[in-house]
Every structure is written in structure tokens, then in C-alpha cells.
Design a protein around this motif. Structure first.
Motif, mmCIF file in Angstrom:
data_model
loop_
_atom_site.group_PDB
_atom_site.id
_atom_site.type_symbol
_atom_site.label_atom_id
_atom_site.label_comp_id
_atom_site.label_asym_id
_atom_site.label_seq_id
_atom_site.Cartn_x
_atom_site.Cartn_y
_atom_site.Cartn_z
ATOM 1 N N VAL A 138 -13.143 2.995 0.491
ATOM 2 C CA VAL A 138 -12.624 1.601 -0.109
ATOM 3 C C VAL A 138 -11.824 1.121 1.003
ATOM 4 C CG1 VAL A 138 -13.284 1.794 -2.274
ATOM 5 C CG2 VAL A 138 -10.911 2.415 -1.772
ATOM 6 N N CYS A 139 -11.811 -0.332 1.386
ATOM 7 C CA CYS A 139 -10.852 -0.755 2.416
ATOM 8 C C CYS A 139 -10.131 -2.042 1.753
ATOM 9 C CB CYS A 139 -11.647 -1.634 3.539
ATOM 10 S SG CYS A 139 -12.394 -0.019 4.516
ATOM 11 N N PRO A 140 -9.009 -1.656 1.104
ATOM 12 C CA PRO A 140 -8.252 -2.716 0.360
ATOM 13 C C PRO A 140 -7.737 -4.059 1.331
ATOM 14 C CG PRO A 140 -7.885 -0.627 -0.446
ATOM 15 C CD PRO A 140 -8.383 -0.374 0.869
ATOM 16 N N GLY A 141 -7.756 -5.046 1.072
ATOM 17 C CA GLY A 141 -7.034 -5.981 1.779
ATOM 18 C C GLY A 141 -5.350 -6.008 1.357
ATOM 19 N N TYR A 142 -4.663 -6.974 1.604
ATOM 20 C CA TYR A 142 -3.318 -7.332 0.953
ATOM 21 C C TYR A 142 -3.433 -6.980 -0.489
ATOM 22 C CZ TYR A 142 -2.836 -9.371 5.633
ATOM 23 O OH TYR A 142 -2.663 -9.336 6.985
ATOM 24 N N GLU A 175 5.404 -4.276 -0.366
ATOM 25 C CA GLU A 175 6.833 -4.399 -0.680
ATOM 26 C C GLU A 175 7.606 -4.402 0.543
ATOM 27 O OE1 GLU A 175 7.554 -2.155 -4.140
ATOM 28 O OE2 GLU A 175 6.036 -3.434 -5.496
ATOM 29 N N LYS A 176 7.357 -3.357 1.108
ATOM 30 C CA LYS A 176 8.161 -2.958 2.211
ATOM 31 C C LYS A 176 8.402 -3.913 3.219
ATOM 32 C CE LYS A 176 8.913 0.653 5.785
ATOM 33 N NZ LYS A 176 8.618 1.877 6.294
ATOM 34 N N LEU A 177 6.930 -4.369 3.558
ATOM 35 C CA LEU A 177 6.899 -5.471 4.550
ATOM 36 C C LEU A 177 7.564 -6.702 4.285
ATOM 37 C CD1 LEU A 177 5.466 -6.550 7.073
ATOM 38 C CD2 LEU A 177 3.348 -7.032 5.640
ATOM 39 N N LEU A 178 7.344 -7.105 2.829
ATOM 40 C CA LEU A 178 7.789 -8.463 2.266
ATOM 41 C C LEU A 178 9.288 -8.283 2.217
ATOM 42 C CD1 LEU A 178 5.070 -9.614 -0.063
ATOM 43 C CD2 LEU A 178 5.606 -10.297 2.172
ATOM 44 N N PRO A 185 10.178 -11.905 4.385
ATOM 45 C CA PRO A 185 9.985 -12.310 3.041
ATOM 46 C C PRO A 185 9.245 -13.689 3.452
ATOM 47 C CG PRO A 185 12.441 -11.950 3.027
ATOM 48 C CD PRO A 185 11.861 -11.757 4.390
ATOM 49 N N ASP A 186 9.483 -14.113 4.794
ATOM 50 C CA ASP A 186 8.561 -15.491 4.779
ATOM 51 C C ASP A 186 7.228 -15.258 5.101
ATOM 52 O OD1 ASP A 186 9.886 -14.020 7.246
ATOM 53 O OD2 ASP A 186 8.419 -15.291 8.129
ATOM 54 N N MET A 187 6.728 -13.970 5.172
ATOM 55 C CA MET A 187 5.325 -13.941 5.537
ATOM 56 C C MET A 187 4.623 -13.797 3.949
ATOM 57 S SD MET A 187 5.048 -10.481 8.056
ATOM 58 C CE MET A 187 3.388 -10.726 8.032
ATOM 59 N N ASP A 188 5.391 -13.851 2.891
ATOM 60 C CA ASP A 188 4.554 -13.952 1.606
ATOM 61 C C ASP A 188 3.411 -14.961 1.531
ATOM 62 O OD1 ASP A 188 4.081 -13.069 -1.162
ATOM 63 O OD2 ASP A 188 4.977 -15.081 -1.717
#
Length: 251
Positions: free
Chosen positions: A184-188, A195-198, A202-205
Motif C-alpha cells: 500500500v502507498c499512503p499519501g499524507y 506530526e514531526k514534519l509539521l 507548521p506553514d506546510m499544513d
């Protein structure tokens, strides 16, 4: 879902997609081996499953360590007599997002060790057991980053492209052996990695949601449903496939 009484290992099952997958298998009356590098996190998931009347045990394992994977498979077979399904979910992201020329050796080595080599170790040993018993099923957790370019994320992207390739190659090799292998290939998806990325950006949300046609992130339960479906006897004629769950992002 036709997974009743199947013996199922889920790696990286202490949280996120792995935990949701373990719970879904238990919901459909499979016996689940909840494996994670952190034993307490795995045990917490086991307690949640057993509280709901499901069957599960926790086994600590670092998939980047071959001996740990050997013990994971051996303990499972010793206790339950067989291994019907393994879900290779354990995965990590880089500590630092950077362009290829600035990418650190540490981030390359650590991500490849878990996401690519760890999946290989688990597939290799699970396949040996499944050949002995006459069949089995493997579901690998890849990513949209294994199908499309992912900026500043070289090791993660490389590892997930590798998982897709390993899935297809092994599925072809074992198609006549009553062993199915899919991914399976999940997206976001709402997970520790996202959570680590955001937390860093935070502006990437809003930016990320803007490129998802459904305008929301995936849920771990939604990915888990697809995994259990692929592992079930409902999908006996499906092998070597990558199922993309991305809210339409790849479109």
C-alpha cells in the motif's frame, strides 16, 4: 474480512498506521503479534486489543537488526506454529530535510537501514517460513513517495521506491507458491512522521492540504482497512500490486 484465526505480525505497530493495522486485524479475529522497537509501546497496543476481546502478544524487535528479525519470526512460529501474514510497516524519516547534495550520511544510512533493509530482512525470513508451511501473505507499507518525486527527502523516497520494487519482484517469484505479496502507498496520513514534519514547518499544513483533492489527510484506520483487505482471503487473485491511498494526490 476473511482473516479469522490467521497469525499476523505487524512491525512498527506501537503507533500510527502500525497500531491501527494491528487493531483492525484483531477486530476481524486474527491473532496479532504486535512488534515494535519500543516494547512498552507494543505492550500498550496489546492491552488495548485484549481489552476489546482480541488476541495479541508483544514482541520487541528492531527490523534493521537481522538477529532481531530472526527472533521475531522464530518466537511467533514457536508460540503459534505458523506465520500467515506479515505487514512490514516499520519505518522512519530523516532527521533533516535537505537537497541531495546537502543530505547527511546519517540520514541516508539510518533510513535505508530501517525502511529498505528492514523490509528485506522481514521478507526474506517470512518467505522461508511461508515456503515451509505451504503459503502466506505479505503486505508492505510503501508510500506515495515511492511512486512520485519527493523533494528534500532522498533516503525516504529511495527506500519507498525500493519497497515497491521488492514487492513486485518477490510477488513474481512466489506467485506459484501460494504466497501473495502486495504493497500500500499512503499519501499524507496523520502519523508521527507527519506530526514531526509539521512541528518543524507548521506553514506546510495548508500547503499540503491544498495539493490533496480531498483537502484532508488520510487516517491511519483508512490505511489499515486496505492492508487487512489485501491480507484477507477475499483478495486471492491479487499479487504484486501497489494500492495508492492518497485522497487523489497522485492525480
Amino acid at each position: 474480512m476473511e482473516v479469522k484465526d490467521k497469525i499476523v505480525i505487524v512491525t512498527g505497530a506501537g503507533s500510527g498506521i502500525g497500531a491501527a493495522t494491528a487493531k483492525h486485524f484483531a477486530k476481524y479475529n486474527a491473532t496479532v503479534i504486535v512488534s515494535d522497537i519500543k516494547k512498552q509501546k507494543a505492550q500498550t497496543v496489546v492491552e488495548e486489543i485484549t481489552k476489546e476481546g482480541g488476541s495479541a502478544v508483544a514482541i520487541e524487535a528492531n527490523v534493521a537488526n537481522f538477529e532481531d528479525v530472526e527472533q521475531l519470526i522464530a518466537k511467533t512460529v514457536d508460540q503459534f506454529g505458523r506465520l500467515d501474514v506479515i505487514v512490514n510497516n516499520a519505518g522512519i524519516g530523516p532527521r533533516n530535510m535537505a537537497k541531495t547534495g546537502e543530505y547527511t550520511l546519517e540520514d541516508w544510512d539510518s533510513v535505508i537501514a530501517v525502511n529498505q533493509t528492514g523490509v528485506f530482512y522481514c521478507m526474506k525470513l517470512a518467505l522461508q517460513q511461508m515456503m515451509k508451511q505451504g503459503g502466506g501473505n505479505i503486505v508492505n507499507i510503501a508510500s506515495l513517495a515511492g511512486l512520485k518525486a519527493s523533494l528534500n527527502n532522498l533516503s525516504y523516497s529511495a527506500s519507498k521506491f525500493a519497497v515497491v520494487g521488492m514487492t513486485k519482484s518477490a510477488a513474481l517469484e512466489y506467485a506459484t507458491k501460494n504466497i501473495r505479496i502486495n504493497a500500500v502507498c499512503p499519501g499524507y496520513t496523520e502519523s508521527a512522521l507527519l506530526e514531526k514534519l509539521l512541528s518543524v514547518r507548521p506553514d506546510m499544513d495548508q500547503m499540503l492540504k491544498s495539493v490533496i483533492p480531498m483537502k484532508r489527510y488520510g487516517q491511519a484506520d483508512e490505511i489499515a482497512e486496505a492492508v487487512v483487505w489485501l491480507a484477507s482471503d477475499t483478495t486471492k487473485f491479487i499479487t504484486g500490486q501497489t494500492i495508492t491511498l492518497d485522497g487523489g494526490t497522485s492525480l
